[in-house]
Design an enzyme around this catalytic site. Structure first.
Site, PDB file in Angstrom:
ATOM      1  N   HIS A 163     -26.972  24.169  13.642  1.00  0.00           N
ATOM      2  CA  HIS A 163     -25.997  23.214  13.114  1.00  0.00           C
ATOM      3  C   HIS A 163     -26.589  22.310  12.028  1.00  0.00           C
ATOM      4  O   HIS A 163     -25.850  21.672  11.283  1.00  0.00           O
ATOM      5  CB  HIS A 163     -25.382  22.372  14.243  1.00  0.00           C
ATOM      6  N   ASP A 193     -27.736  28.018  19.022  1.00  0.00           N
ATOM      7  CA  ASP A 193     -27.910  26.879  18.128  1.00  0.00           C
ATOM      8  C   ASP A 193     -29.325  26.836  17.543  1.00  0.00           C
ATOM      9  O   ASP A 193     -29.957  25.793  17.467  1.00  0.00           O
ATOM     10  CB  ASP A 193     -27.597  25.557  18.832  1.00  0.00           C
ATOM     11  N   SER A 302     -32.171  16.181  15.471  1.00  0.00           N
ATOM     12  CA  SER A 302     -31.828  17.570  15.784  1.00  0.00           C
ATOM     13  C   SER A 302     -32.750  18.543  15.054  1.00  0.00           C
ATOM     14  O   SER A 302     -32.980  18.423  13.847  1.00  0.00           O
ATOM     15  CB  SER A 302     -30.377  17.870  15.393  1.00  0.00           C
TER      16      SER A 302
END
Length: 361
Positions: A163, A193, A302
């Site tokens: 992402h 992911d 992230s």
């Protein structure tokens, strides 16, 4: 002429001197006979002695005969061969086990060494591992986003979240030294992911050690390193709060949501326990087992690393709960409340071959 008093044809018998018959007349001295001391060895009287006297060359009794000594040589050789075979076999088995472990995600994949003195403290781990964590800036039609990544090869392979780079038209990566590289996507796996990107023209980079997330326990101390809000190399610490959490995240940026979009934007949304946090996850989602931590994570973390106190990466930070869970507030109004989630590193290791093959799903 003097006549012999012996009866005719009768002569005294003397011991045999090797020909099997009695000998006559007797010699003036006892004939020298060879003495056998063992196969292939013959000694004559007089040999070995300093005075040349009879019998001086007779061998003295030895503590051990030649035959047993010879017999032990093959035994010793066999033992040596057996030990060598065991060593080689053991080494081969170790290599096979390591390969098998890597294919199944268990075991440790070593990177740049972390000194013993750096282990066990947040400061030591942060200093040792920070050079292996990078800032990832992706540009897409929706704007620019900031995330993090982990260097896994010296020539610039970097693991990050899918992402973070999903939909990006260009990617720029900044090292802890401030040096920047352009990067290209090698492969992505939205279902996990995960994404693998490659820095262009990089070499000699320090690489992270990928640990074994199957050994992670609740209560273990951990360190998180990333670039929240573009603050490169930010370090936070905490513990593992839980393992095997089912976390659901969006598979792409179709909702226009990303990681710390410049100019304001929404938090990366996720679901847990049937509830949505930080915004709508949309229709395209994926669920994975995550490590939960109370180490502070914020937008931009992230793709960064969750690290144990031995300096080994045990997870890739991927989602965090924000107090502004309505998804309507700007990223600047959001913050960590100690609910962060990371993709276990064993999941990363089992997915590396797929990512390196350039698979994009």
């Amino acid at each position: 002429m003097t006549e012999s008093q012996r009866p005719s044809g009768e002569y005294p018998k003397y011991p045999s001197y090797g020909n099997g018959d009695a000998s006559y007349p007797p010699p003036s001295y006892e004939p020298t006979q060879p003495i056998s001391t063992g196969p292939g060895t013959t000694m004559w009287p007089g040999q070995g002695g300093g005075d040349g006297s009879y019998g001086s060359g007779f061998p003295q009794s030895a503590p051990e005969s030649a035959e047993p000594r010879r017999a032990r040589r093959p035994v010793a050789l066999l033992v040596a061969v057996a030990i060598a075979a065991a060593a080689v076999g053991g080494g081969t088995a170790t290599v096979i086990n390591q390969i098998a472990a890597n294919n199944t995600g268990s075991g440790v994949i070593p990177g740049s060494p972390v000194s013993q003195s750096s282990k066990g403290s947040v400061a030591g781990v942060a200093e040792a591992v920070s050079p292996m964590i990078v800032e990832v800036n992706a540009t897409s039609p929706a704007g620019k986003s900031t995330g993090s990544g982990v260097v896994i090869t010296s020539d610039g392979e970097v693991i990050t979240n899918n992402h973070v780079i999903s939909g990006a038209s260009s990617i720029e990566v900044t090292l802890s030294t401030g040096k920047t590289y352009s990067a290209e996507v090698v492969g992505t796996d939205p279902d996990k992911d995960l994404a693998l990107i490659k820095l262009q023209g990089a070499s000699g980079l320090k690489t992270a050690t990928l640990g074994d997330s199957s050994k992670v326990s609740v209560g273990d101390e951990v360190v998180a390193i990333g670039s929240p809000e573009g603050l490169t190399g930010t370090v936070t610490s905490g513990i593992v709060s839980a393992v095997d959490r089912d976390v659901t995240v969006a598979k792409d940026d179709s909702n226009g949501q990303g990681q710390s979009w410049q100019g304001g934007g929404e938090q990366w949304p996720f679901e847990f326990g049937g509830q949505q946090f930080n915004g709508d996850t949309g229709d395209s989602t994926t669920t994975y087992k995550a490590i939960q931590t109370d180490a502070s994570l914020n937008p931009g973390n992230s793709g960064g690393a969750l690290i144990n106190m031995d300096g080994e990466v045990i997870g890739i930070n991927s989602a965090m709960y924000s107090a502004s869970s309505s998804g309507r507030s700007s990223s600047s109004a959001a913050g960590s409340v100690g609910l962060g989630f990371a993709i276990p590193v064993n999941t990363v290791k089992t997915d590396l071959d797929t990512l390196r093959a350039g698979n994009t799903s």
